[in-house]
Design a protein around this motif. Structure first.
Motif, PDB file in Angstrom:
ATOM      1  N   LEU A   1      34.047-135.531 -79.346  1.00  0.00           N
ATOM      2  CA  LEU A   1      33.632-136.920 -79.480  1.00  0.00           C
ATOM      3  C   LEU A   1      32.247-137.133 -78.885  1.00  0.00           C
ATOM      4  CD1 LEU A   1      34.290-139.838 -80.287  1.00  0.00           C
ATOM      5  CD2 LEU A   1      35.426-140.110 -78.066  1.00  0.00           C
ATOM      6  N   LEU A   2      31.977-136.481 -77.767  1.00  0.00           N
ATOM      7  CA  LEU A   2      30.653-136.588 -77.151  1.00  0.00           C
ATOM      8  C   LEU A   2      29.577-136.084 -78.103  1.00  0.00           C
ATOM      9  CD1 LEU A   2      28.793-137.054 -74.668  1.00  0.00           C
ATOM     10  CD2 LEU A   2      29.243-134.657 -74.073  1.00  0.00           C
ATOM     11  N   VAL A   3      29.794-134.917 -78.681  1.00  0.00           N
ATOM     12  CA  VAL A   3      28.800-134.327 -79.573  1.00  0.00           C
ATOM     13  C   VAL A   3      28.619-135.173 -80.831  1.00  0.00           C
ATOM     14  CG1 VAL A   3      28.289-132.335 -81.027  1.00  0.00           C
ATOM     15  CG2 VAL A   3      29.129-131.991 -78.694  1.00  0.00           C
ATOM     16  N   LEU A   4      29.724-135.522 -81.481  1.00  0.00           N
ATOM     17  CA  LEU A   4      29.630-136.273 -82.731  1.00  0.00           C
ATOM     18  C   LEU A   4      29.057-137.670 -82.513  1.00  0.00           C
ATOM     19  CD1 LEU A   4      32.955-135.290 -84.557  1.00  0.00           C
ATOM     20  CD2 LEU A   4      30.626-134.624 -85.187  1.00  0.00           C
ATOM     21  N   SER A   5      29.472-138.349 -81.461  1.00  0.00           N
ATOM     22  CA  SER A   5      28.987-139.715 -81.249  1.00  0.00           C
ATOM     23  C   SER A   5      27.528-139.730 -80.806  1.00  0.00           C
ATOM     24  CB  SER A   5      29.868-140.446 -80.224  1.00  0.00           C
ATOM     25  OG  SER A   5      29.852-139.797 -78.967  1.00  0.00           O
ATOM     26  N   THR A   6      27.105-138.728 -80.034  1.00  0.00           N
ATOM     27  CA  THR A   6      25.697-138.650 -79.628  1.00  0.00           C
ATOM     28  C   THR A   6      24.809-138.431 -80.848  1.00  0.00           C
ATOM     29  OG1 THR A   6      26.284-137.756 -77.450  1.00  0.00           O
ATOM     30  CG2 THR A   6      24.032-137.392 -78.213  1.00  0.00           C
ATOM     31  N   TRP A   7      25.223-137.500 -81.692  1.00  0.00           N
ATOM     32  CA  TRP A   7      24.470-137.221 -82.925  1.00  0.00           C
ATOM     33  C   TRP A   7      24.497-138.415 -83.882  1.00  0.00           C
ATOM     34  CZ3 TRP A   7      27.227-136.238 -87.705  1.00  0.00           C
ATOM     35  CH2 TRP A   7      26.388-135.913 -88.789  1.00  0.00           C
TER      36      TRP A   7
ATOM     37  N   SER B   1      40.124-128.783 -64.747  1.00  0.00           N
ATOM     38  CA  SER B   1      39.477-129.697 -65.696  1.00  0.00           C
ATOM     39  C   SER B   1      38.099-129.174 -66.082  1.00  0.00           C
ATOM     40  CB  SER B   1      39.373-131.109 -65.113  1.00  0.00           C
ATOM     41  OG  SER B   1      38.472-131.166 -64.021  1.00  0.00           O
ATOM     42  N   ARG B   2      37.401-128.600 -65.138  1.00  0.00           N
ATOM     43  CA  ARG B   2      36.082-128.023 -65.434  1.00  0.00           C
ATOM     44  C   ARG B   2      36.228-126.838 -66.387  1.00  0.00           C
ATOM     45  NH1 ARG B   2      31.249-128.172 -62.755  1.00  0.00           N
ATOM     46  NH2 ARG B   2      29.806-126.451 -63.184  1.00  0.00           N
ATOM     47  N   ARG B   3      37.226-126.006 -66.143  1.00  0.00           N
ATOM     48  CA  ARG B   3      37.450-124.849 -67.015  1.00  0.00           C
ATOM     49  C   ARG B   3      37.728-125.303 -68.448  1.00  0.00           C
ATOM     50  NH1 ARG B   3      41.198-122.185 -69.604  1.00  0.00           N
ATOM     51  NH2 ARG B   3      42.833-123.670 -69.004  1.00  0.00           N
ATOM     52  N   ARG B   4      38.498-126.351 -68.592  1.00  0.00           N
ATOM     53  CA  ARG B   4      38.838-126.834 -69.933  1.00  0.00           C
ATOM     54  C   ARG B   4      37.607-127.386 -70.657  1.00  0.00           C
ATOM     55  NH1 ARG B   4      44.562-128.145 -71.174  1.00  0.00           N
ATOM     56  NH2 ARG B   4      45.832-127.150 -69.568  1.00  0.00           N
ATOM     57  N   VAL B   5      36.725-128.055 -69.919  1.00  0.00           N
ATOM     58  CA  VAL B   5      35.488-128.526 -70.534  1.00  0.00           C
ATOM     59  C   VAL B   5      34.637-127.343 -70.982  1.00  0.00           C
ATOM     60  CG1 VAL B   5      33.295-129.696 -70.108  1.00  0.00           C
ATOM     61  CG2 VAL B   5      35.427-130.727 -69.321  1.00  0.00           C
ATOM     62  N   GLU B   6      34.570-126.314 -70.155  1.00  0.00           N
ATOM     63  CA  GLU B   6      33.768-125.144 -70.514  1.00  0.00           C
ATOM     64  C   GLU B   6      34.341-124.437 -71.740  1.00  0.00           C
ATOM     65  OE1 GLU B   6      33.774-122.998 -66.864  1.00  0.00           O
ATOM     66  OE2 GLU B   6      32.069-124.120 -66.022  1.00  0.00           O
ATOM     67  N   VAL B   7      35.665-124.350 -71.822  1.00  0.00           N
ATOM     68  CA  VAL B   7      36.293-123.754 -73.013  1.00  0.00           C
ATOM     69  C   VAL B   7      35.977-124.610 -74.241  1.00  0.00           C
ATOM     70  CG1 VAL B   7      38.511-123.274 -74.126  1.00  0.00           C
ATOM     71  CG2 VAL B   7      38.136-122.592 -71.745  1.00  0.00           C
ATOM     72  N   ALA B   8      36.054-125.916 -74.087  1.00  0.00           N
ATOM     73  CA  ALA B   8      35.757-126.816 -75.205  1.00  0.00           C
ATOM     74  C   ALA B   8      34.311-126.672 -75.664  1.00  0.00           C
ATOM     75  CB  ALA B   8      36.044-128.265 -74.803  1.00  0.00           C
ATOM     76  N   LEU B   9      33.394-126.558 -74.722  1.00  0.00           N
ATOM     77  CA  LEU B   9      31.986-126.395 -75.081  1.00  0.00           C
ATOM     78  C   LEU B   9      31.763-125.102 -75.848  1.00  0.00           C
ATOM     79  CD1 LEU B   9      30.301-127.609 -71.781  1.00  0.00           C
ATOM     80  CD2 LEU B   9      30.172-128.731 -74.012  1.00  0.00           C
ATOM     81  N   ASN B  10      32.424-124.045 -75.416  1.00  0.00           N
ATOM     82  CA  ASN B  10      32.298-122.766 -76.123  1.00  0.00           C
ATOM     83  C   ASN B  10      32.854-122.859 -77.541  1.00  0.00           C
ATOM     84  OD1 ASN B  10      31.063-121.329 -74.047  1.00  0.00           O
ATOM     85  ND2 ASN B  10      33.008-120.812 -73.092  1.00  0.00           N
ATOM     86  N   THR B  11      33.875-123.697 -77.735  1.00  0.00           N
ATOM     87  CA  THR B  11      34.469-123.858 -79.061  1.00  0.00           C
ATOM     88  C   THR B  11      33.590-124.728 -79.954  1.00  0.00           C
ATOM     89  OG1 THR B  11      36.679-123.682 -78.077  1.00  0.00           O
ATOM     90  CG2 THR B  11      36.542-124.591 -80.303  1.00  0.00           C
ATOM     91  N   VAL B  12      33.038-125.779 -79.388  1.00  0.00           N
ATOM     92  CA  VAL B  12      32.198-126.705 -80.152  1.00  0.00           C
ATOM     93  C   VAL B  12      30.832-126.103 -80.469  1.00  0.00           C
ATOM     94  CG1 VAL B  12      30.934-128.889 -79.991  1.00  0.00           C
ATOM     95  CG2 VAL B  12      33.347-128.797 -79.344  1.00  0.00           C
TER      96      VAL B  12
END
Length: 285
Positions: free
Chosen positions: A135-141, A189-200
């Motif tokens: 959502l962060l990536v899509l909404s920022t773009w 929570s930080r680990r999950r954000v990092e995994v999400a960033l790697n996926t996105v």
């Protein structure tokens, strides 16, 4: 046509649910202005409408599944905003492409290969951190793009963009606040954000090289990169994890969602979305 004109015709607060009126552009001058390429306008509106519709459907999947009721309501309302944007954009598409088709024709009666959404929107939700990161990536773009489109030569598209900017600013703020909270929270929570960033990350290139609203692409890409980097720095996350400066293209799937090339995830999403309309194509409610 101004943003105020758009609001003036739609004062029913329930409109995103499909109640209150039939044509979301009813009463507006919908003629394509002289000098505007109708085909390019239709393609732009269709692609951006597809982004919104598919994103809204993914967010709807969080109903009854979000970690807290407050977040369930927030995600549902963001989805409804996007659904409303899709309705307006599809309505504009039907006038610009000369077919006169309504929004239902675009949402419910096209097959996978006919959709033009970016593929990041169609990926499965994953966990809450992934949904927030996407959502962060899509909404920022999308916010950067729609702010640029407020000066589009087509006054209807410009009005749709101006109305949408206010909604997208909230979407981005909501996602940014949660990204910072998760990134600066617990180790997990930080680990999950990092995994999400790697996926996105691998899917970001499709957004940054999008030419749907050319010649706005370079400026939109620059703003998207800089604003994402700012949020990730505040979250204490290295922006290299998402490849903001040298986003690698997706190796697993050539082509682009803009060309009708999609992941295996879009077909089941559309099957669920379209099932009732296709089972009862002439029904009204």
């Amino acid at each position: 046509m101004s943003n105020e004109d758009l609001h003036a015709h739609h004062d029913d607060t329930r409109w995103a649910f499909g109640t209150g009126f039939t044509d979301p552009l009813h009463g507006m001058d919908q003629a394509v202005p002289d000098g505007v390429d109708a085909g390019a306008l239709a393609a732009c509106c269709l692609a951006l409408g597809d982004d919104a519709l598919v994103s809204a459907q993914r967010l709807a999947e969080w109903c009854t599944r979000a970690p807290e009721l407050e977040e369930e309501l927030a995600l549902a309302n963001i989805g409804l905003d996007l659904l409303g944007q899709a309705r307006l954009l599809y309505a504009r598409t039907g006038r610009a492409d000369g077919t006169g088709r309504g929004e239902d024709a675009y949402a419910y009666f096209r097959d996978v290969a006919d959709f033009r959404n970016v593929r990041l929107a169609e990926l499965p939700n994953g966990d809450f951190a992934f949904t927030i990161t996407r959502l962060l990536v899509l909404s920022t773009w999308r916010l950067a793009l729609f702010e640029a489109l407020t000066t589009a030569p087509d006054p209807v598209l410009a009005a749709i963009a101006a109305k949408s900017v206010k909604e997208l600013a909230y979407h981005r703020r909501y996602a940014a606040e949660w990204t910072i909270r998760l990134g600066d929270g617990t180790t997990e929570s930080r680990r999950r954000v990092e995994v999400a960033l790697n996926t996105v990350g691998p899917w970001l290139q499709e957004l940054l090289t999008d030419r749907t609203a050319a010649p706005l692409g370079a400026a939109v890409a620059h703003r998207t990169r800089s604003e994402l980097a700012e949020v990730l720095r505040s979250a204490g996350v290295d922006d290299a994890q998402i490849g903001l400066h040298n986003a690698a293209p997706v190796a697993a799937l050539a082509g682009s969602g803009r060309d009708g090339v999609h992941t295996e995830h879009l077909a089941p999403l559309l099957a669920e979305l379209q099932s009732v309309a296709r089972a009862h194509p002439s029904a009204t409610w």
